[in-house]
Scaffold this active site. Structure first.
Site, PDB file in Angstrom:
ATOM      1  N   LYS A 221       1.010  -1.328  -0.026  1.00  0.00           N
ATOM      2  CA  LYS A 221      -0.074   0.027   0.207  1.00  0.00           C
ATOM      3  C   LYS A 221       0.855   1.306   0.011  1.00  0.00           C
ATOM      4  CE  LYS A 221      -4.198  -1.589   2.055  1.00  0.00           C
ATOM      5  NZ  LYS A 221      -5.303  -1.011   2.591  1.00  0.00           N
ATOM      6  N   HIS A 222       0.425   2.437  -0.475  1.00  0.00           N
ATOM      7  CA  HIS A 222       1.138   3.772  -0.291  1.00  0.00           C
ATOM      8  C   HIS A 222       1.277   3.773   1.000  1.00  0.00           C
ATOM      9  CE1 HIS A 222       1.808   7.997  -0.623  1.00  0.00           C
ATOM     10  NE2 HIS A 222       1.853   7.594  -2.105  1.00  0.00           N
ATOM     11  N   PRO A 223       2.414   4.336   1.333  1.00  0.00           N
ATOM     12  CA  PRO A 223       3.018   4.561   2.667  1.00  0.00           C
ATOM     13  C   PRO A 223       2.133   5.591   3.587  1.00  0.00           C
ATOM     14  CG  PRO A 223       4.528   5.639   1.492  1.00  0.00           C
ATOM     15  CD  PRO A 223       3.525   4.799   0.379  1.00  0.00           C
TER      16      PRO A 223
END
Lengths: 386, 404
Positions: A221-223
């Site tokens: 996932k996006h951080p």
């Protein structure tokens, strides 16, 4: 521009050149043309040379001539054309131009200051030079596929032919740089564009973190939290709490007060307790619809979005208001809406014109530009050179 | 001889995050003097969320996107700093910004203000959705544009499944921005005139990534189905597990000849003449069956081995390379792709996206610390008094992650 390209990457480059005013002469094989003409999807599923949708998109604003480069006479005609050109763009497999006797070393003798751009899957030398590739292999070998999809499933191919289009953009950029330099120094240039290297740019952050910090790449996932698609009542919303200075305004939209717990005030806190925060957010989103929440977020300065289909994109209020789509008439497929300018230039505006029929400009180019006589034209046709 | 094509060009870079800086990085890589103007009270996203101890000067990602540039800090709400920008614009060729619609005007540096300072200036604005239309003032990052443009709808494991991002938008838009600047530079070289460029990131990315798909929708009225790892026409195509953790190889069979070769390679020569698999249509129908057998073969090999065996037989096959694979990839090494800072030391930097003869791509330096060139630019280049040249004061700094 003498355009020897076919398929995607090369034609996208020359489409941009044509749209910004260059005279692009597309050189196609007699009777067959660019191989994209034979590839679908087709308008009304008619497998005709003039009905390939990707071809119609990729070749707007160009002129088409037919020429058989496997015939000696054809090569001579091409050199004649190059002698009047600024730029040659080609995307044959590496080595083909040299075999045809049309290497840069030869052509720069034909035209002083010539710029030639060669686009290929892996560049003009080294280990993979002759490797075969479709978009999926290019996406895989440029590192992006490893990062796309779900960590618990295989890497996922892109639905767009992103690597080849990116290479087309880079080829446009490179040729203009070369022309700018030529106008100062008088020297031409050879441009070698590897679609793989060009596509590495797309993962520049992940790759740099790998090279310099030793980070592994993974499908993750996006951080930032939140920064994802979240399912809502009628589809997916894109939710971020950025810009961070506006994050508190989400209080006016989300009903669950736990989302505004002190721990979640800063992005770092949300990243630490990602699972918990995202569970709350997912539950919250089930009480919203994608259109209203997108507007509610943006009205408060928050970067929200919503996932739309192509059908919705085609009627996007933003595209419609800005006139992004332009109607183009074409003898085989009629009036249709195409994306217009990729960017809007005040003094050199994008010009829209349809894709050419195969060999449509033979007379205009051979007679008009190269000044061949009626008899010469007849000979070239009889010998099936054009 | 190394003649970088943009070595006579000066760029004022007011952009932040990724797309705008990527555009100016390409200009800097090819020789332009790019002066990045940073706002210390709200640092670029890529400078991170920590200001203590100069942490903002330690992010490889920020440096990659801003390599070969200079950095100055300015607060454009202060008169003295506005004067620095004005002086800088006067001696620059290009200005790039990606602020939200209206911000530049509010600061007094809208296009009409800028051309009063320098008549032939090239101004590239890269708003998320454009300067007009109902979304003109909306905030946007790649995640919004990919979803709102319909781009994301094409990438999913199965038709109707959750779509995934391909995440290329910032780079696509950055390259498109550089294309726009070069278009304007070529025009200026011929006419002496600058111009104004508006690049809507939603539009440029839609053009470059799904132009053909939008046309397909317009003409046929149907949405191309998400294909996962399969091809619309060719079969088999897939992504198959190999030896090792999270290692995979992709392959695409485009013709009957390639199909017959694949059958031999994977140890099922009989299938080549088996009518059940004789056409693409049949193979698409029995794709699951084929996938299982192909994966049975690839699992015994590393992803590189599988790729090499298939490529030797002329079948398009590509290992799914991760960033570690890429760092050691023999082909990229053979191409001399990776670069070392200043040409010395380890080659830990990405190369250029294309090779232009006579212009060696370089990482002249890895990129500037925050405000590293405040003195060089304000006092040296612009000749302003020494008293005005201040070092960066950490107390003034805020990050893009600070809540209000």
């Amino acid at each position: 521009v003498v355009d020897l390209t076919h398929y995607i990457a090369g034609p996208y480059c020359t489409k941009l050149l044509a749209g910004f005013g260059a005279e692009v002469i597309k050189v196609e094989r007699p009777r067959v043309g660019d191989k994209m003409r034979g590839m679908g999807p087709f308008y009304r599923d008619e497998e005709s040379l003039e009905c390939s949708l990707p071809f119609l998109w990729l070749n707007t604003g160009k002129r088409s001539i037919t020429l058989d480069l496997k015939k000696e006479k054809g090569v001579a005609v091409l050199k004649h054309l190059v002698s009047q050109a600024d730029l040659v763009v080609e995307n044959f497999s590496p080595g083909v131009m040299a075999r045809l006797g049309l290497s840069y070393e030869v052509l720069r003798e034909v035209k002083r200051g010539l710029v030639m751009a060669s686009i290929s899957n892996f560049g003009q030398n080294s280990v993979y030079r002759d490797y075969k590739a479709e978009e999926m292999q290019l996406y895989a070998m440029s590192g992006a596929m490893h990062l796309t999809g779900d960590p618990n499933r295989p890497p996922l191919a892109a639905g767009s032919r992103v690597c080849q289009y990116t290479a087309g953009l880079h080829a446009y950029l490179a040729t203009l740089m070369a022309l700018l330099r030529r106008d100062i120094t008088g020297e031409g240039a050879f441009v070698d564009i590897s679609i793989q290297e060009s596509a590495l740019e797309n993962i520049e952050i992940a790759l740099t973190n790998g090279l310099q910090a030793g980070n592994a790449s993974k499908r993750a996932k996006h951080p930032f939290v939140p920064w994802d698609l979240y399912e809502c009542q009628d589809g997916y919303s894109v939710i971020t709490l950025m810009p961070a200075r506006n994050a508190h305004r989400a209080k006016e939209i989300f009903k669950d007060p736990r989302l505004f717990d002190e721990r979640f005030a800063h992005g770092r806190g949300r990243m630490e307790d990602r699972m918990e925060y995202e569970d709350l957010l997912r539950a919250e989103l089930r009480g919203h619809r994608k259109g209203p929440i997108f507007e509610a977020g943006q009205a408060r300065g928050l970067a929200f979005g919503s996932l739309v289909t192509l059908a919705e994109a085609a009627e996007s209020p933003q595209h419609v208001a800005r006139g992004f789509f332009e109607e183009i008439d074409h003898p085989a497929v009629g009036r249709q809406r195409y994306c217009g300018a990729p960017f809007r230039m005040s003094r050199t505006p994008w010009q829209t014109d349809r894709a050419p029929l195969l060999g449509e400009h033979n007379w205009a180019v051979y007679e008009g530009v190269l000044e061949y006589s009626y008899e010469e034209m007849g000979r070239l046709m009889a010998e099936e050179v054009i | 001889m190394n003649t970088l094509p943009l070595s006579a060009i000066r760029v004022v870079d007011l952009s932040h995050s990724w797309a705008g800086p990527h555009c100016t990085r390409l200009l800097a890589d090819f020789g332009a003097e790019v002066i990045k103007v940073e706002y210390p009270r709200r640092l670029c996203l890529l400078r991170g969320s920590v200001k203590e101890g100069g942490a903002y000067n330690r992010h490889p990602a920020w440096f990659q996107v801003n390599r070969n540039k200079l950095s100055i800090t300015l607060d454009l709400t202060i008169e003295r700093d506005r004067a620095v920008l004005t002086d800088l614009v006067r001696i620059s060729d290009v200005l790039v910004e990606n602020s939200r619609t209206g911000v530049m005007e509010k600061l007094g540096f809208g296009y009409s203000d800028l051309v009063k300072i320098r008549e032939d200036l090239i101004v590239l604005a890269m708003p998320a959705f454009g300067h007009t239309g109902p979304y003109a003032s909306y905030a946007g990052y790649g995640a919004m544009m990919e979803a709102l443009g319909g781009i994301q709808s094409l990438t999913a494991y199965e038709s109707g499944g959750k779509p995934y991002r391909i995440k290329e938008l910032d780079v696509t838009n950055g390259v498109a921005g550089a294309c726009a600047v070069l278009t304007a530079l070529v025009y200026r070289q011929r006419t002496g005139k600058g111009q104004r460029i508006e690049l809507s990131q939603l539009e440029a990315a839609s053009h470059a990534l799904i132009g053909e798909h939008l046309l397909e929708f317009m003409m046929k009225g149907t949405h191309p189905p998400a294909q996962g790892n399969r091809h619309r026409v060719f079969a088999p195509q897939g992504c198959y597990r190999c030896k090792g953790e999270d290692k995979w190889v992709t392959l695409t069979v485009r013709s009957e000849e390639e199909w017959r070769t694949l059958c031999e390679v994977i140890g099922h020569p009989g299938w080549a003449s088996d009518p059940r698999f004789a056409t693409r249509e049949n193979r698409i129908r029995r794709h699951n069956e084929l996938d299982a057998v192909i994966e049975g073969w690839t699992m015994q090999l590393t992803h590189y081995e599988a790729m090499e065996i298939l490529q030797r037989r002329g079948i398009p096959a590509g290992a799914v390379l991760d960033v570690r694979d890429l760092g050691g990839d023999p082909h990229l090494k053979g191409r001399g792709y990776f670069l070392a800072e200043g040409g010395r030391g380890e080659s830990l930097f990405m190369g250029a996206p294309f090779r232009l003869s006579g212009s060696q791509p370089e990482v002249r330096w890895r990129g500037p610390d925050l405000g590293a060139h405040n003195r060089d630019v304000a006092c040296g280049l612009l000749g302003r008094p020494q008293a005005e040249c201040r070092p960066v004061d950490e107390a003034d700094i805020g990050t893009a992650y600070d809540p209000a």
